[in-house]
Write a protein that holds these residues in place. Structure first.
Motif, PDB file in Angstrom:
ATOM      1  N   SER A   7       0.848  -1.190   0.000  1.00 30.48           N
ATOM      2  CA  SER A   7       0.000   0.000   0.000  1.00 30.48           C
ATOM      3  C   SER A   7       0.880   1.236   0.000  1.00 30.48           C
ATOM      4  O   SER A   7       2.073   1.158   0.310  1.00 30.48           O
ATOM      5  N   GLY A   8       0.284   2.370  -0.358  1.00 32.97           N
ATOM      6  CA  GLY A   8       0.978   3.641  -0.237  1.00 32.97           C
ATOM      7  C   GLY A   8       1.402   4.299  -1.527  1.00 32.97           C
ATOM      8  O   GLY A   8       1.904   5.420  -1.504  1.00 32.97           O
ATOM      9  N   GLY A   9       1.218   3.649  -2.656  1.00 34.43           N
ATOM     10  CA  GLY A   9       1.603   4.278  -3.914  1.00 34.43           C
ATOM     11  C   GLY A   9       0.635   5.379  -4.298  1.00 34.43           C
ATOM     12  O   GLY A   9      -0.375   5.607  -3.639  1.00 34.43           O
ATOM     13  N   SER A  17       6.754  13.519  -1.025  1.00 31.71           N
ATOM     14  CA  SER A  17       7.080  12.291  -0.297  1.00 31.71           C
ATOM     15  C   SER A  17       5.944  11.290  -0.377  1.00 31.71           C
ATOM     16  O   SER A  17       4.771  11.669  -0.505  1.00 31.71           O
ATOM     17  N   LEU A  18       6.314  10.038  -0.291  1.00 29.83           N
ATOM     18  CA  LEU A  18       5.363   8.934  -0.179  1.00 29.83           C
ATOM     19  C   LEU A  18       5.958   7.887   0.746  1.00 29.83           C
ATOM     20  O   LEU A  18       7.185   7.763   0.841  1.00 29.83           O
ATOM     21  N   ARG A  19       5.087   7.121   1.377  1.00 29.45           N
ATOM     22  CA  ARG A  19       5.532   6.014   2.219  1.00 29.45           C
ATOM     23  C   ARG A  19       4.839   4.750   1.760  1.00 29.45           C
ATOM     24  O   ARG A  19       3.605   4.672   1.784  1.00 29.45           O
ATOM     25  N   ASP A  68      14.361   5.826   2.717  1.00 34.41           N
ATOM     26  CA  ASP A  68      14.730   5.150   3.963  1.00 34.41           C
ATOM     27  C   ASP A  68      13.877   3.894   4.127  1.00 34.41           C
ATOM     28  O   ASP A  68      12.636   3.977   4.080  1.00 34.41           O
ATOM     29  N   ILE A  69      14.530   2.753   4.292  1.00 30.44           N
ATOM     30  CA  ILE A  69      13.814   1.502   4.481  1.00 30.44           C
ATOM     31  C   ILE A  69      13.851   1.121   5.948  1.00 30.44           C
ATOM     32  O   ILE A  69      14.865   1.308   6.625  1.00 30.44           O
ATOM     33  N   SER A  70      12.730   0.607   6.428  1.00 31.50           N
ATOM     34  CA  SER A  70      12.651   0.151   7.815  1.00 31.50           C
ATOM     35  C   SER A  70      11.741  -1.059   7.890  1.00 31.50           C
ATOM     36  O   SER A  70      11.014  -1.365   6.946  1.00 31.50           O
ATOM     37  N   ARG A  71      11.788  -1.729   9.034  1.00 29.53           N
ATOM     38  CA  ARG A  71      11.023  -2.967   9.175  1.00 29.53           C
ATOM     39  C   ARG A  71      10.480  -3.078  10.586  1.00 29.53           C
ATOM     40  O   ARG A  71      11.168  -2.765  11.551  1.00 29.53           O
ATOM     41  N   ASP A  72       9.244  -3.528  10.683  1.00 27.89           N
ATOM     42  CA  ASP A  72       8.636  -3.881  11.959  1.00 27.89           C
ATOM     43  C   ASP A  72       8.568  -5.397  12.003  1.00 27.89           C
ATOM     44  O   ASP A  72       7.704  -6.009  11.375  1.00 27.89           O
ATOM     45  N   TYR A  79       8.740  -1.003   5.319  1.00 28.26           N
ATOM     46  CA  TYR A  79       8.322   0.319   4.874  1.00 28.26           C
ATOM     47  C   TYR A  79       9.396   0.948   3.995  1.00 28.26           C
ATOM     48  O   TYR A  79      10.585   0.685   4.183  1.00 28.26           O
ATOM     49  N   LEU A  80       8.972   1.775   3.076  1.00 30.41           N
ATOM     50  CA  LEU A  80       9.916   2.555   2.280  1.00 30.41           C
ATOM     51  C   LEU A  80       9.440   4.001   2.300  1.00 30.41           C
ATOM     52  O   LEU A  80       8.431   4.331   1.684  1.00 30.41           O
ATOM     53  N   GLN A  81      10.161   4.823   3.047  1.00 30.66           N
ATOM     54  CA  GLN A  81       9.882   6.244   3.083  1.00 30.66           C
ATOM     55  C   GLN A  81      10.649   6.912   1.952  1.00 30.66           C
ATOM     56  O   GLN A  81      11.876   6.824   1.890  1.00 30.66           O
TER      57      GLN A  81
END
Length: 115
Positions: A7-9, A17-19, A68-72, A79-81
């Motif tokens: 999701s998020g596109g 910005s998009l996430r 910026d990539i992050s992970r839960d 996530y890709l910010q």
């Protein structure tokens, strides 16, 4: 069977910005890494960013300093910010989850950067 839901596109103006989010479910196997590829029209799919299980990250040179990539881990979500977006970032973005035996892929989400 592993399922990935992205999701998020969407459409954003240059400089915006998009996430992106990608949630994985259905796997009993250990995840080795998670990340994002993208494919623009007429171009090959390319790695954008990935995050390894230990937390280290890799980025394409074209996005360093902007994405910026992050992970839960608890949610098996990556996530890709994306900041300072450029028209050349326009592409379909695909998330993946890596396992010892291979990868599972999301369905892709369109990101369009245009004024």
């Amino acid at each position: 069977q592993v399922q990935l839901v992205e999701s998020g596109g969407g459409l954003v103006q240059p400089g915006g910005s998009l996430r992106l989010s990608c949630a994985a479910s259905g796997s009993a196997f250990s995840i080795t890494d998670m990340g994002w590829y993208r494919q623009a029209p007429g171009k090959e799919r390319e790695l954008v960013a990935r995050i390894l299980n230990g937390g280290s990250t890799n980025y394409a040179d074209s996005v360093k300093g902007r994405f910026d990539i992050s992970r839960d881990k608890a949610k098996n979500t990556v996530y890709l910010q994306m900041n300072s977006l450029k028209p050349e970032d326009t592409a379909v973005y695909y998330c993946y989850v890596g396992f010892v035996f291979g990868r599972a892929w999301g369905q892709g989400t369109q990101v369009t950067v245009s004024s």
